[in-house]
Design a protein around this motif. Structure first.
Motif, PDB file in Angstrom:
ATOM      1  N   PHE A 342      55.580 -90.480 -12.528  1.00 53.89           N
ATOM      2  CA  PHE A 342      55.530 -89.017 -12.580  1.00 53.89           C
ATOM      3  C   PHE A 342      54.355 -88.462 -11.774  1.00 53.89           C
ATOM      4  N   ARG A 343      53.223 -89.160 -11.831  1.00 58.63           N
ATOM      5  CA  ARG A 343      52.069 -88.721 -11.029  1.00 58.63           C
ATOM      6  C   ARG A 343      52.423 -88.736  -9.543  1.00 58.63           C
ATOM      7  N   HIS A 344      53.146 -89.750  -9.137  1.00 59.62           N
ATOM      8  CA  HIS A 344      53.537 -89.870  -7.734  1.00 59.62           C
ATOM      9  C   HIS A 344      54.385 -88.663  -7.305  1.00 59.62           C
ATOM     10  N   TYR A 345      55.363 -88.307  -8.143  1.00 56.06           N
ATOM     11  CA  TYR A 345      56.236 -87.191  -7.757  1.00 56.06           C
ATOM     12  C   TYR A 345      55.521 -85.852  -7.849  1.00 56.06           C
ATOM     13  N   ASN A 350      54.461 -81.270  -4.849  1.00 51.58           N
ATOM     14  CA  ASN A 350      53.404 -80.566  -5.571  1.00 51.58           C
ATOM     15  C   ASN A 350      53.764 -79.177  -6.075  1.00 51.58           C
ATOM     16  N   ASP A 351      54.593 -78.474  -5.308  1.00 49.85           N
ATOM     17  CA  ASP A 351      54.930 -77.094  -5.688  1.00 49.85           C
ATOM     18  C   ASP A 351      55.994 -77.034  -6.778  1.00 49.85           C
ATOM     19  N   ARG A 352      56.663 -78.146  -7.064  1.00 47.61           N
ATOM     20  CA  ARG A 352      57.750 -78.076  -8.036  1.00 47.61           C
ATOM     21  C   ARG A 352      57.765 -79.160  -9.110  1.00 47.61           C
ATOM     22  N   VAL A 353      56.871 -80.116  -9.040  1.00 48.05           N
ATOM     23  CA  VAL A 353      56.787 -81.110 -10.117  1.00 48.05           C
ATOM     24  C   VAL A 353      55.379 -81.084 -10.707  1.00 48.05           C
ATOM     25  N   SER A 354      55.307 -81.057 -12.033  1.00 51.70           N
ATOM     26  CA  SER A 354      54.004 -81.079 -12.680  1.00 51.70           C
ATOM     27  C   SER A 354      53.984 -82.187 -13.721  1.00 51.70           C
ATOM     28  N   ALA A 355      53.167 -83.207 -13.475  1.00 49.54           N
ATOM     29  CA  ALA A 355      53.060 -84.330 -14.416  1.00 49.54           C
ATOM     30  C   ALA A 355      51.801 -84.153 -15.244  1.00 49.54           C
TER      31      ALA A 355
END
Ligand code: ADP
Ligand code: GLC
Length: 478
Positions: A342-345, A350-355
């Motif tokens: 999840f950190r990788h994605y 960056n603008d649409r995934v927040s882990a």
């Protein structure tokens, strides 16, 4: 009046690592107080926040023998929201910064807890008619109760219930060591009792010796009689099927209420969600550094990051899941490979995934309130509470049809205008992706239909009201 003592290894608001704590801490509030006096007992972990520990009242202390040690047992008491909680104190076992550690330590810790809990009963001034045990940590209680404590008059006639919240965890350890620790004689360690596959098994002991066995949904109660879900105990579950039943969990509707919840940015209810809910999304986007766009389809996932939760499916199609018209917010901790995935994605999109790889009650409420959909593709799920929280907050669950997920989420049927969520049957990443895309299509292209799904979901009642009545019936039947 029936007296019931519910014993567990965790309970909200004191200590929580998962759904068990939600259940043990909230269910007792919902009994008919004129007929049932239900109290709760948990360990007095030193990691329970000080704000609670300082309020606990010392009741008494005594000593018990465990293996070659003589151990101190302190008993503390605290009334919380009208429910009496007892806490078993011993800093040797319940010290440290988390409730569980290595299994070999936990095996001794919960043997101590089980023995201490039963030994404390005569000094509580509260004699339970029924002891309601939860998960492997309390599995020895029905064993001790029947075989040891039944000799003393005080204990005679006390019944026990074993509730399975997760069959995956059984408290398995070396047979000889468990014999030493528990002090139980050899004859208990046979394959019809505590022994399973050459090891000792606490949960098995509980299932064998309890008067009734329950689990937390009807579907899971059936599933665990099969090899796929039975975790090597399916034979035992079939053998005990005459005393086994499923009672679906509820959630605390006071704690999880979008109309009054102080942890979320903007309150709303079943009438105002169309105008008010999105403000939570935009505020969360801002807080997490996602593109601020009230129209973006936001999917949430709040979970222990383990295999149980179907995360290998998510990992497999993560690129496709995180399409440009989607935002994905994750809150959870667990296995490193999922945390890092999840950190990788988060880094990649960056603008649409927040882990958010941490544990936060506040943030979990914000996610339940902000998202449009909630993803829970579990491999197995005894009940699941997160999907119930989502329904309560008008966030549409997307789930795999297993265990409690199957019993609580009604799949959307566009022809009949029915359903509270989306679901898929096979444990297959592309099947999951297909259903997520279907949900997304309804969200973007059939907004009125989407809102009706939300509306129906918010109208469902998964408060404890109906399930507490079922536990009352169960208690009465003993
Ligand atoms: P399980 O007990 O298997 O973990 P449940 O769905 O029954 O699953 O319950 C999970 C509970 O833990 C829910 O109350 C959920 O909100 C909470 N939870 C899980 N992970 C986190 C986290 N990282 N931060 C806050 N709450 C969490
Ligand atoms: C377990 C299960 C979960 C259930 C919870 C409370 O942790 O994994 O499905 O909701 O217990 O019963």
């Amino acid at each position: 009046m029936k007296n019931v003592l519910l014993i567990a290894s965790e309970a909200v608001p004191f200590i929580k690592t998962g759904g068990l704590a939600d259940v043990a801490g909230s269910l007792p509030k919902y009994f008919d107080k004129t007929k049932f006096d239900v109290r709760v007992m948990i360990p007095k972990y030193t990691c329970i926040p000080w704000e609670y520990r300082e309020k606990m009242v010392y009741k008494t202390h005594f000593y018990i023998d465990l293996a070659w040690r003589t151990q101190y047992v302190g008993v503390f008491e605290l009334e919380w929201n009208g429910v009496t909680f007892y806490f078993i104190d011993n800093e040797f076992y319940f010290g440290g910064n988390k409730p569980y550690s290595w299994i070999h330590e936990d095996i001794e810790k919960f043997a101590f807890f089980s023995k201490a809990a039963l030994s404390a009963l005569p000094v509580l001034g509260f004699r339970p008619d029924i002891i309601h045990c939860n998960d492997w940590q309390t599995g020895l209680i029905p064993v001790y109760l029947k075989e040891r404590f039944s000799q003393g008059e005080f204990y005679q006639g006390i019944k026990s219930i074993m509730t399975i919240h997760n069959l995956k965890f059984q408290g398995i350890w070396d047979l000889k060591k468990v014999k030493d620790i528990t002090g139980l004689p050899d004859e208990y360690f046979t394959s019809d009792k505590l022994e399973a596959y050459d090891d000792a098994n606490y949960l098995k002991g509980g299932i064998v010796y309890a008067d009734r066995v329950t689990t937390v949904s009807e579907t899971y109660a059936e599933e665990i009689k099969t090899p796929f879900y039975g975790e090597n105990l399916d034979g035992l579950m079939r053998a005990r099927s005459n005393v086994l039943s499923g009672i679906v969990n509820g959630i605390d509707y006071d704690e999880y209420n979008p109309e009054t919840d102080k942890r979320i940015y903007n309150n709303y209810n079943q009438v105002t969600f169309r105008k008010e809910k999105w403000k939570n999304k935009v505020a969360l986007q801002k807080e997490l550094g996602l593109t601020e766009d009230k129209g973006k389809f936001m999917i949430g996932l709040v979970s222990r990051l383990t295999d149980q939760k179907g995360l290998d499916l998510v990992a497999y199609v993560m690129d496709q899941l995180c399409a440009e018209d989607v935002q994905f917010v994750v809150l959870g901790t667990g296995e490193e490979r999922y945390e890092n995935m999840f950190r990788h994605y988060d880094w990649k999109y960056n603008d649409r995934v927040s882990a958010n790889i941490y544990y936060s009650e506040d943030m979990s409420h914000k996610v339940y309130a902000a998202c449009d959909a909630f993803l829970m593709p579990s491999l197995f799920e005894p009940c699941g509470l997160s999907q119930l929280m989502s329904l309560r907050y008008g966030t549409v669950p997307i789930v795999r049809e297993t265990g409690g997920l199957k019993d609580t989420v009604e799949p959307y049927n566009e022809y009949e205008g029915k359903g509270t969520g989306f679901s898929f049957a096979n444990y297959n990443a592309h099947e999951m992706l297909g259903i997520v895309n279907y949900a997304k299509d309804v969200y973007y292209n059939h907004k009125r239909e989407w809102n009706k799904i939300v509306d129906r979901g918010m109208k469902t009642d998964f408060s404890w009201n109906s399930s507490a009545r079922k536990y009352e019936e169960l208690y009465n039947s003993l």
